[in-house]
Enzyme design. Sequence first.
Site, PDB file in Angstrom:
ATOM      1  N   HIS A 103      40.399  43.770  72.830  1.00  0.00           N
ATOM      2  CA  HIS A 103      41.449  44.897  72.661  1.00  0.00           C
ATOM      3  C   HIS A 103      43.231  45.173  71.743  1.00  0.00           C
ATOM      4  O   HIS A 103      42.683  45.227  70.922  1.00  0.00           O
ATOM      5  CB  HIS A 103      42.038  43.381  73.277  1.00  0.00           C
ATOM      6  CG  HIS A 103      43.253  42.709  72.786  1.00  0.00           C
ATOM      7  ND1 HIS A 103      44.041  43.115  72.594  1.00  0.00           N
ATOM      8  CD2 HIS A 103      42.409  41.823  72.562  1.00  0.00           C
ATOM      9  CE1 HIS A 103      45.231  41.976  71.837  1.00  0.00           C
ATOM     10  NE2 HIS A 103      43.570  41.302  71.960  1.00  0.00           N
TER      11      HIS A 103
ATOM     12  N   HIS B   2      32.825  53.415  60.258  1.00  0.00           N
ATOM     13  CA  HIS B   2      31.641  53.880  60.485  1.00  0.00           C
ATOM     14  C   HIS B   2      31.551  51.519  60.611  1.00  0.00           C
ATOM     15  O   HIS B   2      31.787  51.269  59.530  1.00  0.00           O
ATOM     16  CB  HIS B   2      30.316  53.443  59.027  1.00  0.00           C
ATOM     17  CG  HIS B   2      29.207  53.165  59.534  1.00  0.00           C
ATOM     18  ND1 HIS B   2      28.182  53.423  59.617  1.00  0.00           N
ATOM     19  CD2 HIS B   2      28.387  51.844  59.191  1.00  0.00           C
ATOM     20  CE1 HIS B   2      26.674  53.320  59.840  1.00  0.00           C
ATOM     21  NE2 HIS B   2      27.411  51.970  59.527  1.00  0.00           N
TER      22      HIS B   2
HETATM   23  C1  LIG Z   1      30.111  45.447  49.079  1.00  0.00           C
HETATM   24  C2  LIG Z   1      28.996  46.513  48.784  1.00  0.00           C
HETATM   25  C3  LIG Z   1      29.000  47.360  49.454  1.00  0.00           C
HETATM   26  C4  LIG Z   1      29.258  46.265  47.465  1.00  0.00           C
HETATM   27  O1  LIG Z   1      28.122  46.773  46.845  1.00  0.00           O
HETATM   28  P1  LIG Z   1      28.422  47.496  45.173  1.00  0.00           P
HETATM   29  O2  LIG Z   1      28.769  48.181  45.194  1.00  0.00           O
HETATM   30  O3  LIG Z   1      27.062  48.114  44.839  1.00  0.00           O
HETATM   31  O4  LIG Z   1      27.989  46.492  44.473  1.00  0.00           O
HETATM   32  P2  LIG Z   1      27.821  45.291  43.861  1.00  0.00           P
HETATM   33  O5  LIG Z   1      26.413  44.866  44.409  1.00  0.00           O
HETATM   34  O6  LIG Z   1      27.535  45.782  42.245  1.00  0.00           O
HETATM   35  O7  LIG Z   1      28.500  43.733  43.273  1.00  0.00           O
HETATM   36  C5  LIG Z   1      29.281  43.603  42.594  1.00  0.00           C
HETATM   37  C6  LIG Z   1      29.685  42.382  42.821  1.00  0.00           C
HETATM   38  O8  LIG Z   1      30.391  41.828  44.432  1.00  0.00           O
HETATM   39  C7  LIG Z   1      29.444  40.942  44.893  1.00  0.00           C
HETATM   40  N1  LIG Z   1      29.124  41.462  46.518  1.00  0.00           N
HETATM   41  C8  LIG Z   1      28.640  42.253  46.352  1.00  0.00           C
HETATM   42  N2  LIG Z   1      28.452  42.048  47.872  1.00  0.00           N
HETATM   43  C9  LIG Z   1      29.291  40.888  48.438  1.00  0.00           C
HETATM   44  C10 LIG Z   1      29.184  41.003  49.340  1.00  0.00           C
HETATM   45  N3  LIG Z   1      28.857  41.519  50.693  1.00  0.00           N
HETATM   46  N4  LIG Z   1      29.332  39.241  49.627  1.00  0.00           N
HETATM   47  C11 LIG Z   1      30.010  39.444  48.585  1.00  0.00           C
HETATM   48  N5  LIG Z   1      30.132  39.252  47.091  1.00  0.00           N
HETATM   49  C12 LIG Z   1      29.429  40.279  47.650  1.00  0.00           C
HETATM   50  C13 LIG Z   1      28.083  41.026  43.804  1.00  0.00           C
HETATM   51  O9  LIG Z   1      26.602  39.649  44.433  1.00  0.00           O
HETATM   52  C14 LIG Z   1      28.361  40.750  42.516  1.00  0.00           C
HETATM   53  O10 LIG Z   1      29.149  39.929  42.128  1.00  0.00           O
HETATM   54  P3  LIG Z   1      28.657  39.407  40.558  1.00  0.00           P
HETATM   55  O11 LIG Z   1      29.260  40.926  39.452  1.00  0.00           O
HETATM   56  O12 LIG Z   1      29.345  38.437  40.248  1.00  0.00           O
HETATM   57  O13 LIG Z   1      27.360  39.293  40.872  1.00  0.00           O
HETATM   58  C15 LIG Z   1      27.405  45.945  48.952  1.00  0.00           C
HETATM   59  O14 LIG Z   1      27.316  44.879  48.762  1.00  0.00           O
HETATM   60  C16 LIG Z   1      27.452  44.957  50.368  1.00  0.00           C
HETATM   61  O15 LIG Z   1      27.973  44.085  51.376  1.00  0.00           O
HETATM   62  N6  LIG Z   1      26.828  46.381  51.716  1.00  0.00           N
HETATM   63  C17 LIG Z   1      26.798  46.215  52.615  1.00  0.00           C
HETATM   64  C18 LIG Z   1      25.398  46.344  53.084  1.00  0.00           C
HETATM   65  C19 LIG Z   1      25.829  46.689  55.204  1.00  0.00           C
HETATM   66  O16 LIG Z   1      26.255  46.216  55.821  1.00  0.00           O
HETATM   67  N7  LIG Z   1      24.495  47.657  55.526  1.00  0.00           N
HETATM   68  C20 LIG Z   1      24.468  47.648  57.259  1.00  0.00           C
HETATM   69  C21 LIG Z   1      24.600  49.034  57.433  1.00  0.00           C
HETATM   70  S1  LIG Z   1      24.441  49.279  59.156  1.00  0.00           S
END
Ligand SMILES: CC(C)(COP(=O)(O)OP(=O)(O)OC[C@H]1O[C@@H](n2cnc3c(N)ncnc32)[C@H](O)[C@@H]1OP(=O)(O)O)[C@@H](O)C(=O)NCCC(=O)NCCS
Length: 208
Positions: free
Chosen positions: A137, A146
Amino acid sequence: MKKFKQLMIIGVKANGKVAAEAALKMNRWERIAFLEDDPSISFCMGIRIVDRIDEVFKYINDYEILVALGDNKIRAQLHEEMKKAGAVIPKVVHPAAVIGEMVEIGRGTVVMAGAIINCSSRIGEGCMICSGASIDHDNLIEDYVHIAPGVHTAGTVTIGKHSWVGIGSVISNNISIASDSTIGAGAVVLKNIIEAGIYAGVPARKIK
Ligand SMILES: CC(C)(COP(=O)(O)OP(=O)(O)OC[C@H]1O[C@@H](n2cnc3c(N)ncnc32)[C@H](O)[C@@H]1OP(=O)(O)O)[C@@H](O)C(=O)NCCC(=O)NCCS
């Protein structure tokens, strides 16, 4: 607002495809077509790609126009251009979504199956509210946000313009998230986010 019997969806990849699914289930348009720039794709879900995206202006006098591009800022830009050009822009709400009382949903927003938007929440224009997300709410979800599948926001949450909230994340009550923020998959946001960036983990912390 003027209505047409035909709907043109811009973008055929993930967002466009799920928008088409919701639009088909609404049973409101006699014809649905796509605009897409990838020449390797001719059909999506049996629906024809009729033209390139920059040809959209040819269609605005006969079709309602839904911009369903995945990138929040690119979607925002084209949606704004469509508004200026006088396009009729619908909201697309899957009939299996649950929309509460006094909820406002802006044009160009898509709400997918299983999403729940609880009472007195406002969803801006050009948002994507994906499958099974719940918005409780009195939320304010600003334009071009998004919300990925399975996100849960508690009461009185505000999510700023262009933000991207990853799958399965949880936003606690009374939290505000700054515009242009990214929330990682599975994050639990317990404190206000006042500076744009990428936040992840439990509890969520800035990672970039
Ligand atoms: C958060 C996010 C956008 C970051 O992506 P990125 O910028 O490419 O980040 P990286 O993969 O370089 O990760 C950087 C660090 O953060 C950590 N990390 C990334 N995503 C994380 C998450 N969701 N939760 C916890 N830690 C995360 C990685 O393990 C990495 O840690 P390290 O440096 O100790 O190895 C991505 O990981 C994510 O969660 N995307 C969501 C995908 C999603 O929801 N898709 C649905 C589409 S409808």
